[in-house]
Design a protein around this motif. Structure first.
Motif, PDB file in Angstrom:
ATOM      1  N   PHE A  22       0.816  -1.210   0.000  1.00 50.01           N
ATOM      2  CA  PHE A  22       0.000   0.000   0.000  1.00 50.01           C
ATOM      3  C   PHE A  22       0.852   1.264   0.000  1.00 50.01           C
ATOM      4  CE2 PHE A  22      -2.367  -3.454   1.882  1.00 50.01           C
ATOM      5  CZ  PHE A  22      -3.548  -3.414   1.175  1.00 50.01           C
ATOM      6  N   ASP A  23       2.028   1.225   0.645  1.00 53.06           N
ATOM      7  CA  ASP A  23       3.000   2.315   0.608  1.00 53.06           C
ATOM      8  C   ASP A  23       2.345   3.653   0.927  1.00 53.06           C
ATOM      9  OD1 ASP A  23       5.516   3.393   0.322  1.00 53.06           O
ATOM     10  OD2 ASP A  23       5.273   3.786  -1.817  1.00 53.06           O
ATOM     11  N   LEU A  24       1.565   3.697   2.004  1.00 53.80           N
ATOM     12  CA  LEU A  24       0.838   4.906   2.349  1.00 53.80           C
ATOM     13  C   LEU A  24       1.228   5.488   3.708  1.00 53.80           C
ATOM     14  CD1 LEU A  24      -2.734   3.773   1.261  1.00 53.80           C
ATOM     15  CD2 LEU A  24      -1.383   5.550   0.176  1.00 53.80           C
ATOM     16  N   GLY A  25       2.045   4.769   4.454  1.00 49.75           N
ATOM     17  CA  GLY A  25       2.311   5.154   5.834  1.00 49.75           C
ATOM     18  C   GLY A  25       2.810   6.573   6.006  1.00 49.75           C
ATOM     19  N   GLU A  26       3.754   7.010   5.179  1.00 49.39           N
ATOM     20  CA  GLU A  26       4.321   8.345   5.329  1.00 49.39           C
ATOM     21  C   GLU A  26       3.283   9.434   5.079  1.00 49.39           C
ATOM     22  OE1 GLU A  26       7.760   8.788   2.930  1.00 49.39           O
ATOM     23  OE2 GLU A  26       8.929   7.298   4.022  1.00 49.39           O
ATOM     24  N   LYS A  27       2.262   9.133   4.292  1.00 48.26           N
ATOM     25  CA  LYS A  27       1.207  10.111   4.011  1.00 48.26           C
ATOM     26  C   LYS A  27       0.061  10.007   5.019  1.00 48.26           C
ATOM     27  CE  LYS A  27       2.204   9.870  -0.937  1.00 48.26           C
ATOM     28  NZ  LYS A  27       1.683   9.500  -2.274  1.00 48.26           N
ATOM     29  N   ARG A  35       0.006   8.615   8.264  1.00 51.75           N
ATOM     30  CA  ARG A  35       0.264   8.841   9.689  1.00 51.75           C
ATOM     31  C   ARG A  35       0.165  10.316  10.101  1.00 51.75           C
ATOM     32  NH1 ARG A  35       1.348   4.287  12.301  1.00 51.75           N
ATOM     33  NH2 ARG A  35       2.422   2.565  11.243  1.00 51.75           N
ATOM     34  N   PRO A  36       0.717  11.281   9.325  1.00 57.92           N
ATOM     35  CA  PRO A  36       0.528  12.684   9.724  1.00 57.92           C
ATOM     36  C   PRO A  36      -0.937  13.102   9.762  1.00 57.92           C
ATOM     37  CG  PRO A  36       2.306  12.491   8.124  1.00 57.92           C
ATOM     38  CD  PRO A  36       1.620  11.161   8.166  1.00 57.92           C
ATOM     39  N   GLU A  37      -1.743  12.555   8.848  1.00 55.90           N
ATOM     40  CA  GLU A  37      -3.167  12.867   8.850  1.00 55.90           C
ATOM     41  C   GLU A  37      -3.853  12.275  10.080  1.00 55.90           C
ATOM     42  OE1 GLU A  37      -4.558  14.971   6.995  1.00 55.90           O
ATOM     43  OE2 GLU A  37      -3.072  15.195   5.399  1.00 55.90           O
ATOM     44  N   LEU A  38      -3.456  11.088  10.483  1.00 63.86           N
ATOM     45  CA  LEU A  38      -4.029  10.480  11.685  1.00 63.86           C
ATOM     46  C   LEU A  38      -3.703  11.325  12.917  1.00 63.86           C
ATOM     47  CD1 LEU A  38      -3.301   6.671  11.157  1.00 63.86           C
ATOM     48  CD2 LEU A  38      -5.397   7.921  10.632  1.00 63.86           C
ATOM     49  N   ARG A  39      -2.447  11.754  13.022  1.00 61.92           N
ATOM     50  CA  ARG A  39      -2.059  12.583  14.175  1.00 61.92           C
ATOM     51  C   ARG A  39      -2.842  13.893  14.189  1.00 61.92           C
ATOM     52  NH1 ARG A  39       3.113  10.318  12.893  1.00 61.92           N
ATOM     53  NH2 ARG A  39       3.652  12.099  11.567  1.00 61.92           N
ATOM     54  N   ARG A  40      -3.029  14.481  13.021  1.00 64.57           N
ATOM     55  CA  ARG A  40      -3.778  15.727  12.936  1.00 64.57           C
ATOM     56  C   ARG A  40      -5.232  15.512  13.361  1.00 64.57           C
ATOM     57  NH1 ARG A  40      -6.831  18.636   9.189  1.00 64.57           N
ATOM     58  NH2 ARG A  40      -6.479  20.901   9.253  1.00 64.57           N
ATOM     59  N   LEU A  41      -5.832  14.434  12.914  1.00 63.80           N
ATOM     60  CA  LEU A  41      -7.217  14.143  13.285  1.00 63.80           C
ATOM     61  C   LEU A  41      -7.360  13.942  14.790  1.00 63.80           C
ATOM     62  CD1 LEU A  41      -8.123  11.736  10.352  1.00 63.80           C
ATOM     63  CD2 LEU A  41      -9.236  13.942  10.816  1.00 63.80           C
ATOM     64  N   VAL A  42      -6.420  13.247  15.401  1.00 64.03           N
ATOM     65  CA  VAL A  42      -6.469  13.038  16.850  1.00 64.03           C
ATOM     66  C   VAL A  42      -6.288  14.360  17.581  1.00 64.03           C
ATOM     67  CG1 VAL A  42      -5.335  11.929  18.818  1.00 64.03           C
ATOM     68  CG2 VAL A  42      -5.725  10.639  16.725  1.00 64.03           C
ATOM     69  N   ASP A  43      -5.348  15.173  17.122  1.00 65.65           N
ATOM     70  CA  ASP A  43      -5.119  16.472  17.769  1.00 65.65           C
ATOM     71  C   ASP A  43      -6.368  17.354  17.723  1.00 65.65           C
ATOM     72  OD1 ASP A  43      -2.521  15.801  18.352  1.00 65.65           O
ATOM     73  OD2 ASP A  43      -1.646  16.862  16.645  1.00 65.65           O
ATOM     74  N   LEU A  44      -7.088  17.326  16.619  1.00 69.20           N
ATOM     75  CA  LEU A  44      -8.228  18.224  16.429  1.00 69.20           C
ATOM     76  C   LEU A  44      -9.539  17.680  17.004  1.00 69.20           C
ATOM     77  CD1 LEU A  44      -7.495  19.494  12.803  1.00 69.20           C
ATOM     78  CD2 LEU A  44      -7.181  20.736  14.953  1.00 69.20           C
ATOM     79  N   THR A  45      -9.663  16.349  17.077  1.00 64.97           N
ATOM     80  CA  THR A  45     -10.920  15.761  17.566  1.00 64.97           C
ATOM     81  C   THR A  45     -10.800  15.184  18.974  1.00 64.97           C
ATOM     82  OG1 THR A  45     -10.493  13.526  16.705  1.00 64.97           O
ATOM     83  CG2 THR A  45     -11.525  15.137  15.196  1.00 64.97           C
ATOM     84  N   GLY A  46      -9.601  14.801  19.365  1.00 66.09           N
ATOM     85  CA  GLY A  46      -9.421  14.131  20.651  1.00 66.09           C
ATOM     86  C   GLY A  46      -9.824  12.676  20.635  1.00 66.09           C
ATOM     87  N   CYS A  74      -7.028  -2.916  10.096  1.00 64.51           N
ATOM     88  CA  CYS A  74      -6.527  -1.632  10.566  1.00 64.51           C
ATOM     89  C   CYS A  74      -5.037  -1.570  10.245  1.00 64.51           C
ATOM     90  CB  CYS A  74      -6.768  -1.471  12.066  1.00 64.51           C
ATOM     91  SG  CYS A  74      -6.184   0.102  12.722  1.00 64.51           S
ATOM     92  N   LEU A  75      -4.707  -0.858   9.172  1.00 61.23           N
ATOM     93  CA  LEU A  75      -3.321  -0.801   8.719  1.00 61.23           C
ATOM     94  C   LEU A  75      -2.511   0.206   9.545  1.00 61.23           C
ATOM     95  CD1 LEU A  75      -1.758  -2.259   6.482  1.00 61.23           C
ATOM     96  CD2 LEU A  75      -2.130  -0.273   5.027  1.00 61.23           C
ATOM     97  N   TYR A  76      -3.122   1.354   9.838  1.00 64.90           N
ATOM     98  CA  TYR A  76      -2.465   2.385  10.646  1.00 64.90           C
ATOM     99  C   TYR A  76      -3.484   2.957  11.624  1.00 64.90           C
ATOM    100  CZ  TYR A  76       0.494   2.277   6.477  1.00 64.90           C
ATOM    101  OH  TYR A  76       1.271   1.861   5.425  1.00 64.90           O
ATOM    102  N   ARG A  77      -3.020   3.387  12.804  1.00 62.71           N
ATOM    103  CA  ARG A  77      -3.929   4.003  13.749  1.00 62.71           C
ATOM    104  C   ARG A  77      -3.159   4.931  14.676  1.00 62.71           C
ATOM    105  NH1 ARG A  77      -1.013   2.922  17.258  1.00 62.71           N
ATOM    106  NH2 ARG A  77      -1.016   1.264  18.808  1.00 62.71           N
TER     107      ARG A  77
END
Length: 215
Positions: free
Chosen positions: A81-86, A88-99, A114-117
């Motif tokens: 899938f080669d998507l981790g670098e793209k 993971r930053p979006e996941l961190r941003r979503l957690v920061d903004l939504t909690g 669940c590939l990334y979380r």
């Protein structure tokens, strides 16, 4: 799948591997028997085969843990899938903004993986492990992964898989329209209410657009 198409010994060996998680990274023989339901008399032969092929290790205290070959196969799976670098930053941003907890799923036949979380920092939260396998027919991410192209852009589930959990998800596609996975925010239903889900949906759409632009 009928029993004639399955091999019981293989299923038992795989259930041993499936017992490990972030919370339980090692087991004694007794603990592993209790966790898997496999008898203590049958476990040693299964474990010895897994050790031989590098899927399980045994330390000096006779505790069992996952071996390096599991990591190798996991790395190969993710590389497809080669998507981790793209992602993971979006996941961190979503957690920061939504909690709440943010995750990325891919479809594998009739399951979603669940590939990334990125788990929520809240002590009371919807906790996910990378590699978790869930049904494709329940939950917002499952609906997103199994939907038609003309389905709604934001998918919502309320207590479908767990009565205490709500989730919001969007489909992530490549420029050619090929489905890559589902991006999801999930949280405890009593806290993750309608307004919070609406905000999460908007943030997910923004993340989807960023991922599409940088694909």
């Amino acid at each position: 799948m009928s029993s004639e198409q399955r091999v019981e010994a293989v299923e038992k060996a795989l259930s041993i591997l499936d017992a490990f998680s972030e919370e339980r990274s090692s087991f004694s023989l007794t603990e592993l028997a209790a966790e898997t339901g496999i008898s203590k008399s049958s476990l040693p032969r299964l474990l010895n085969s897994l050790i031989l092929f590098g899927f399980v290790t045994r330390d000096s205290d006779r505790r069992y843990a996952l071996g390096a070959n599991v990591w190798r196969l996991g790395a190969l799976f993710r590389r497809r899938f080669d998507l981790g670098e793209k992602i993971r930053p979006e996941l961190r941003r979503l957690v920061d903004l939504t909690g709440e907890t943010a995750s990325f799923y891919v479809r594998k036949q009739e399951e979603r993986i669940c590939l990334y979380r990125q788990n929520s920092p809240n002590p009371v939260r919807h906790h996910l492990d990378e590699g978790s396998r869930l049904s494709i027919d329940r939950g917002a991410a499952g609906h997103a992964l199994s939907a038609r192209d003309d389905a709604p852009t934001v998918f919502v589930s309320l207590g479908e898989r767990n009565p205490d959990v709500a989730a919001v998800a969007v489909r992530i596609t490549a420029p050619d329209g090929d489905l890559r996975g589902a991006l999801c925010v999930s949280g405890i239903l009593s806290r993750f209410g309608e307004d919070a889900r609406g905000q999460a949906g908007r943030l997910l759409l923004e993340a989807r657009d960023r991922l599409r632009l940088t694909d």
